[in-house]
Design an enzyme around this catalytic site. Structure first.
Site, PDB file in Angstrom:
ATOM      1  N   ASP A   1     -58.620 103.775  40.153  1.00 43.01           N
ATOM      2  CA  ASP A   1     -58.231 104.713  41.263  1.00 43.01           C
ATOM      3  C   ASP A   1     -57.155 104.204  42.122  1.00 43.01           C
ATOM      4  O   ASP A   1     -56.897 102.717  42.070  1.00 43.01           O
ATOM      5  CB  ASP A   1     -59.617 104.877  42.103  1.00 43.01           C
ATOM      6  N   GLY A   2     -56.288 105.081  42.563  1.00 38.59           N
ATOM      7  CA  GLY A   2     -55.359 104.496  43.736  1.00 38.59           C
ATOM      8  C   GLY A   2     -54.024 104.800  43.199  1.00 38.59           C
ATOM      9  O   GLY A   2     -52.730 104.224  43.486  1.00 38.59           O
ATOM     10  N   ASN A   3     -53.828 105.449  42.010  1.00 37.37           N
ATOM     11  CA  ASN A   3     -52.290 105.647  41.220  1.00 37.37           C
ATOM     12  C   ASN A   3     -51.640 106.147  42.414  1.00 37.37           C
ATOM     13  O   ASN A   3     -50.096 105.952  42.466  1.00 37.37           O
ATOM     14  CB  ASN A   3     -52.460 106.335  40.020  1.00 37.37           C
TER      15      ASN A   3
ATOM     16  N   ARG B   1     -46.205 110.950  42.304  1.00 37.88           N
ATOM     17  CA  ARG B   1     -47.437 110.661  41.833  1.00 37.88           C
ATOM     18  C   ARG B   1     -47.485 110.264  40.566  1.00 37.88           C
ATOM     19  O   ARG B   1     -48.139 109.265  39.925  1.00 37.88           O
ATOM     20  CB  ARG B   1     -48.587 111.676  42.156  1.00 37.88           C
TER      21      ARG B   1
ATOM     22  N   SER C   1     -61.610 113.121  35.169  1.00 35.83           N
ATOM     23  CA  SER C   1     -63.030 113.257  35.344  1.00 35.83           C
ATOM     24  C   SER C   1     -63.062 115.032  35.083  1.00 35.83           C
ATOM     25  O   SER C   1     -61.960 115.722  35.367  1.00 35.83           O
ATOM     26  CB  SER C   1     -63.465 113.106  36.643  1.00 35.83           C
TER      27      SER C   1
ATOM     28  N   ASN D   1     -61.181 116.630  37.659  1.00 36.98           N
ATOM     29  CA  ASN D   1     -59.729 116.479  37.842  1.00 36.98           C
ATOM     30  C   ASN D   1     -58.746 117.678  37.320  1.00 36.98           C
ATOM     31  O   ASN D   1     -57.755 117.817  37.847  1.00 36.98           O
ATOM     32  CB  ASN D   1     -59.215 115.159  37.118  1.00 36.98           C
TER      33      ASN D   1
ATOM     34  N   ARG E   1     -64.556  99.470  40.986  1.00 40.30           N
ATOM     35  CA  ARG E   1     -63.772 100.650  41.251  1.00 40.30           C
ATOM     36  C   ARG E   1     -62.657 100.071  42.071  1.00 40.30           C
ATOM     37  O   ARG E   1     -62.743  99.107  42.861  1.00 40.30           O
ATOM     38  CB  ARG E   1     -64.740 101.576  42.270  1.00 40.30           C
TER      39      ARG E   1
ATOM     40  N   ARG F   1     -67.730 105.196  46.053  1.00 32.87           N
ATOM     41  CA  ARG F   1     -68.385 106.170  45.527  1.00 32.87           C
ATOM     42  C   ARG F   1     -68.488 106.085  43.883  1.00 32.87           C
ATOM     43  O   ARG F   1     -67.667 105.271  43.225  1.00 32.87           O
ATOM     44  CB  ARG F   1     -67.297 107.441  45.626  1.00 32.87           C
TER      45      ARG F   1
ATOM     46  N   GLU G   1     -73.971  95.750  38.086  1.00 30.38           N
ATOM     47  CA  GLU G   1     -73.412  95.095  39.362  1.00 30.38           C
ATOM     48  C   GLU G   1     -72.145  95.680  39.849  1.00 30.38           C
ATOM     49  O   GLU G   1     -71.397  96.372  38.996  1.00 30.38           O
ATOM     50  CB  GLU G   1     -73.045  93.691  39.301  1.00 30.38           C
TER      51      GLU G   1
HETATM   52  C1  FPP Z   1     -56.788 107.927  40.151  1.00 26.99           C
HETATM   53  O1  FPP Z   1     -55.845 107.858  40.689  1.00 26.99           O
HETATM   54  C2  FPP Z   1     -56.457 107.857  38.701  1.00 26.99           C
HETATM   55  C3  FPP Z   1     -56.513 109.340  37.757  1.00 26.99           C
HETATM   56  C4  FPP Z   1     -57.093 110.265  37.992  1.00 26.99           C
HETATM   57  C5  FPP Z   1     -56.232 109.097  36.309  1.00 26.99           C
HETATM   58  C6  FPP Z   1     -56.149 107.715  35.670  1.00 26.99           C
HETATM   59  C7  FPP Z   1     -55.266 107.725  34.604  1.00 26.99           C
HETATM   60  C8  FPP Z   1     -54.432 106.723  34.324  1.00 26.99           C
HETATM   61  C9  FPP Z   1     -54.707 105.357  34.728  1.00 26.99           C
HETATM   62  C10 FPP Z   1     -53.376 106.819  33.436  1.00 26.99           C
HETATM   63  C11 FPP Z   1     -53.516 107.274  31.971  1.00 26.99           C
HETATM   64  C12 FPP Z   1     -54.724 106.819  31.362  1.00 26.99           C
HETATM   65  C13 FPP Z   1     -54.807 106.403  30.099  1.00 26.99           C
HETATM   66  C14 FPP Z   1     -55.900 105.854  29.434  1.00 26.99           C
HETATM   67  C15 FPP Z   1     -53.573 106.614  29.080  1.00 26.99           C
HETATM   68  P1  FPP Z   1     -55.454 108.845  41.778  1.00 26.99           P
HETATM   69  O2  FPP Z   1     -54.433 109.781  41.505  1.00 26.99           O
HETATM   70  O3  FPP Z   1     -56.866 109.470  42.204  1.00 26.99           O
HETATM   71  O4  FPP Z   1     -54.949 108.117  42.991  1.00 26.99           O
HETATM   72  P2  FPP Z   1     -55.072 108.204  44.626  1.00 26.99           P
HETATM   73  O5  FPP Z   1     -56.663 108.623  44.866  1.00 26.99           O
HETATM   74  O6  FPP Z   1     -54.544 107.238  45.315  1.00 26.99           O
HETATM   75  O7  FPP Z   1     -54.305 109.579  44.812  1.00 26.99           O
END
Ligand code: FPP
Length: 283
Positions: free
Chosen positions: A34-36, A47, A79, A82, A203, A209, A222
């Site tokens: 999480d956190g991208n 984003r 998810s 998503n 996480r 969560r 854990e």
């Molecule tokens: C959550 O960050 C991340 C996701 C919903 C997607 C995860 C995807 C990747 C790491 C890249 C693709 C994966 C693979 C396996 C190639 P967020 O967008 O919810 O961040 P935020 O909560 O800061 O908005």
């Protein structure tokens, strides 16, 4: 540990890796990445840039876990909820997935990693679905770490699917009226069957969560929540999480040093204790 060969001599990572107890490396690590979005926002970037940086972390963490001797790594990539995100972002995530699968196949093979998806992946756009299946086929004979990619995944869906499979099998065998379901029957029909249960659930980005992830499988995991955003979660961060895990006293509902017991026995009472006596002993 293969990881040690790759870490520079005298680096902080190497010292931390050396300090780990080899006999207590988690068998299965699950990660809610999480956190991208926040990572990108902090840098004034779209984003998409956060997700792209997230893919680089996927690459690094898969290799680091494999080198650490982890048996299974499950990553929450998309998810079932998503899909509610803007169409452009969802499309971009599928493109990134295809990019990752295509570009990293050679590394997965070199590291002997077997990639498998969990989730209702039939709903993916055809090209992403095909690429996923092709990578699963290509890596299916690898004997090293199992990489479970959770895509269009919902733990509740997974449990419902497992229960429906049990019902279908009982209908085919004609023993539906005598069907009694137990924990093993459910576990064996989950998509993670074959992987040990996660010992450690990580996480990133601070949210407390579970977000519908592996609800059945994490019964005794854990939990490790870090404020680090996923694109910043590097090998050092992974080693911190494992170090923290090794300090935990795992009791599985028992006392110290207990192991998980799939079917705990209720011991027969040896002595009847009267209510009055019990009250006295509790005072
Ligand atoms: C959550 O960050 C991340 C996701 C919903 C997607 C995860 C995807 C990747 C790491 C890249 C693709 C994966 C693979 C396996 C190639 P967020 O967008 O919810 O961040 P935020 O909560 O800061 O908005």
């Amino acid at each position: 540990m293969k990881l040690l060969d790759k870490l520079p001599i005298d680096s902080k990572e190497r010292r931390l890796a050396l300090s780990l107890d080899q006999s207590k490396i988690p068998a299965h690590i699950a990660i809610i990445m999480d956190g991208n979005g926040r990572w990108a926002k902090q840098r004034g970037l779209p984003r998409f840039a956060g997700h792209r940086a997230g893919v680089q972390r996927v690459r690094d963490i898969v290799e680091a876990c494999s080198d650490l001797g982890i048996q299974a790594l499950t990553l929450y990539a998309f998810s079932a909820e998503n899909w509610k995100r803007p169409r452009a972002e969802v499309d971009m995530l599928w493109r990134l997935l295809r990019f990752y699968l295509r570009n990293d196949l050679a590394d997965l093979m070199r590291n002997d990693v077997r990639l498998q998806s969990i989730g209702r992946v039939e709903a993916l756009p055809p090209r992403a679905y095909e690429e996923l299946r092709s990578t699963e086929r290509a890596t299916s004979r690898n004997k090293g770490m199992r990489l479970n990619l959770a895509i269009n995944y919902s733990a509740r869906n997974e449990m419902v699917d497992a229960i429906n499979t049990i019902l279908d099998e009982a209908r085919i065998d004609g023993n539906l009226s005598r069907l009694v379901v137990d924990e093993k029957m459910v576990s064996r029909r989950l998509q993670t069957a074959g992987s040990p249960e996660p010992d450690l659930l990580i996480r990133t980005s601070g949210e407390m969560r579970i977000s519908n992830f592996l609800l059945w499988q994490i019964a005794y995991a854990e939990l490790y929540v870090t404020d680090t955003l996923w694109p910043d979660f590097d090998t050092m961060q992974l080693l911190y999480a494992v170090q923290d895990f090794q300090k935990r006293e795992r009791r599985f509902g028992g006392l110290s040093n207990s192991l998980p017991d799939p079917e705990p026995q209720i011991p027969a009472l040896t002595e009847e204790v009267g209510d009055e006596e019990l009250e006295l002993s509790l005072r």
